[in-house]
Scaffold this active site. Structure first.
Site, PDB file in Angstrom:
ATOM      1  N   CYS A 172       0.831  -1.212   0.000  1.00  0.00           N
ATOM      2  CA  CYS A 172       0.000   0.000   0.000  1.00  0.00           C
ATOM      3  C   CYS A 172       0.866   1.262   0.000  1.00  0.00           C
ATOM      4  O   CYS A 172       1.279   1.740   1.055  1.00  0.00           O
ATOM      5  CB  CYS A 172      -0.954   0.014   1.198  1.00  0.00           C
TER       6      CYS A 172
ATOM      7  N   CYS B 199      -0.608   4.243   1.892  1.00  0.00           N
ATOM      8  CA  CYS B 199      -0.440   4.198   3.355  1.00  0.00           C
ATOM      9  C   CYS B 199       1.001   4.508   3.759  1.00  0.00           C
ATOM     10  O   CYS B 199       1.261   5.324   4.642  1.00  0.00           O
ATOM     11  CB  CYS B 199      -0.756   2.803   3.896  1.00  0.00           C
ATOM     12  N   ASP B 200       1.935   3.792   3.130  1.00  0.00           N
ATOM     13  CA  ASP B 200       3.299   3.758   3.642  1.00  0.00           C
ATOM     14  C   ASP B 200       4.277   4.671   2.893  1.00  0.00           C
ATOM     15  O   ASP B 200       5.380   4.917   3.376  1.00  0.00           O
ATOM     16  CB  ASP B 200       3.829   2.315   3.598  1.00  0.00           C
TER      17      ASP B 200
END
Lengths: 328, 213
Positions: free
Chosen positions: A152, A155-156
């Site tokens: 992801c 997200c990261d």
């Protein structure tokens, strides 16, 4: 830069229960569009979601080809709007409860069992569980998950400011998410198994000519190395067999998707890759059980297609409910 | 320009209406190395403006040592979410995007003074705790799975006086994130020992707490 929307609270009222006209499993674009049509049509609709509303689409930074949004729209924002639209017409949504079994009891009655021990009853069930990123199954992948291996970028990505990352897979997802990573990382290396990128031209042009990007084609990643966290990626030049190792702080894997159909594999007919076979009305071989979106065979993994599937499934449900009524 | 538009302000007001107890948002800023401090203060004041039950206080981390000690703040920017008592909920950094929901959930918890979503088994375990538990949850604003981990930690803090829950916006605390090898979010770190990656269900956090004690 930031926004402050009220993500609908995970805490919600318990679903009303009783017999639902239509139980939808999965709150991605297919499930929510079907809920919008069905609830607006007056059906009693329940959506069951194992995580949070939005599906994979919600983790897409920017969706540029969904019609009606000339500037593009954040995946999260689009899905939040679909959710509101579904709820406006009375759809009940339960998050964080995974369906473990779909059990047809008799014509017009299907039981749906969940991991939290709930049982819901509906006349029609839609399987709209979508798919999730595939794993490569190479050494280091599981070991360093959360320590440099990620699926992801939305997200990261922010954690890799000024760092070196590798993106495995140069399809649409890989390049789209790679584009996001180019905003943060100091260098992004793309590794693709095929000898070309199967992605859309516009993405290829944006990403692959970027000064921070390097691309290796016809290359197979064989290992992710690290100690406490990822330190390097090893890949093989498929033409020469030569092994190369490049240093990396993060590895983002986009090598396709696998359908979430484990829980219905003994119920409906799947194709060899595990996707659900349906007719053009979204009907599976099991009466009253429909499938829509990415989980359906021969689909294109596009929000627009999922939305179209969801609409068709709602129409089929309406027809079927009318049939049940006339037989009653 | 206000951070919250009229529609959002209305939704927040509705969520925070009728909280049984007053809630204080105690924010600590610092004069340097804090790109979002002004935004955070404005956000807290706007949120407080939506409900008569919620107030905002702002202190300087480098100056107001008594408050820093009272709320056990070790870094800034930080916001303590305090109800009838201090349940141990802290948010470090800016609660933006998905994390705005975490802030609101924290306010609801503090306002009610008891956990809102925990199952009986988890509550029972937390009631039996004899030693302090420190849960740190690393998040990013763009991570849709993160609020689930963050709100669970806040729920646990509300349920037990021995649990302290710090939600940390990883980008604003890069050194700390590097020290804990935060390479993916959400990441739960329990008592500085146990790591749980991802938005885990309550029982997994309970297991990690048991191991850490």
């Amino acid at each position: 830069m930031f926004d402050f929307k009220v993500a609908e609270e995970p805490r919600k009222e318990a679903p009303s229960g009783g017999l639902y006209d239509y139980i939808i499993i999965g709150a991605g674009p297919a499930g929510l569009s079907s809920a919008i049509y069905a609830a607006r049509d007056g059906m009693k609709v329940l959506v069951l979601e194992k995580e949070v509303v939005g599906g994979l689409a919600a983790t897409t930074e920017l969706i540029e080809n969904y019609p009606g949004f000339p500037e593009g729209i954040a995946g999260e924002e689009l899905m939040e709007r679909m959710r509101k639209q579904a709820e406006r017409f009375g759809t009940e949504i339960v998050e964080f409860d995974e369906v473990t079994k779909v059990e047809p009891v008799k014509k017009g009655l299907i039981r749906v069992h969940t991991a939290e021990g709930e049982t819901y009853e509906g006349k029609v069930v839609l399987l709209a569980t979508g798919s999730q990123p595939k794993h490569l199954g190479i050494p280091g992948e599981e070991e360093f998950y959360g320590r440099g291996v990620s699926y992801c970028a939305t997200c990261d990505g922010p954690l890799y400011k000024g760092k070196r990352v590798v993106v495995i897979g140069c399809g649409n997802s890989g390049l789209q998410e790679g584009q996001n990573l180019l905003n943060y990382a100091s260098e992004v290396t793309f590794i693709e198994f095929l000898d070309h990128s199967p992605a859309e031209k516009i993405l290829q042009e944006r990403v692959m000519n970027h000064p921070k990007a390097t691309c290796y084609f016809n290359s197979q990643v064989v290992e992710i190395k690290g100690d406490e966290k990822v330190t390097a990626v090893v890949f093989k030049d498929r033409a020469t067999g030569e092994l190369k190792e490049i240093p990396a702080d993060g590895v983002f894997i986009y090598v396709g998707y696998k359908p979430d159909t484990e829980f219905v594999k003994d119920l409906v007919e799947l194709n060899r890759w595990g996707y659900i076979k349906t007719d053009e009305k979204m009907r599976t071989k099991v009466e009253g059980v429909l499938a829509a979106g990415d989980v359906r065979a021969d689909n294109l993994a596009q929000v627009t297609v999922a939305v179209s599937d969801g609409c068709k499934a709602a129409m089929t449900t309406r027809e079927y409910l009318a049939e049940l009524k006339s037989e009653a | 320009m206000a951070l919250l538009n009229d529609e959002i302000r209305g939704q927040v007001a509705e969520m925070l209406a009728g909280l049984p107890n007053k809630v204080k948002l105690v924010t600590f800023t610092q004069p340097e190395n804090c790109p979002y401090c002004d935004l955070i203060v404005e956000l807290m004041q706007e949120v407080a403006g939506t409900s008569p039950q919620v107030t905002s206080e702002v202190y300087d981390f480098t100056v107001h040592k008594d408050k820093v000690a009272e709320y056990k703040i070790d870094k800034a920017p930080a916001t303590a979410i305090v109800g009838a008592k201090d349940y141990g909920m802290r948010f470090f950094g800016i609660p933006a995007n998905y994390e705005f929901g975490t802030l609101l959930h924290g306010i609801q918890l503090a306002g009610h003074g008891h956990a809102l979503e925990l199952d009986e088994a988890t509550k029972g375990f937390l009631a039996s705790l004899e030693k302090p538990v420190h849960i740190q949850v690393f998040v990013t604003p763009t991570c849709p799975y993160c609020p689930r981990a963050a709100t669970l930690a806040f729920e646990m803090a509300t349920a037990s006086d021995l649990v302290r829950a710090d939600v940390i916006e990883a980008q604003e605390f890069m050194e700390l994130s590097n020290a804990y090898n935060v390479m993916g979010v959400p990441l739960n770190v329990i008592n500085d020992k146990e790591r749980v990656e991802g938005a885990a269900p309550a029982y997994m956090i309970v297991e990690a707490i048991k191991k850490s004690i």
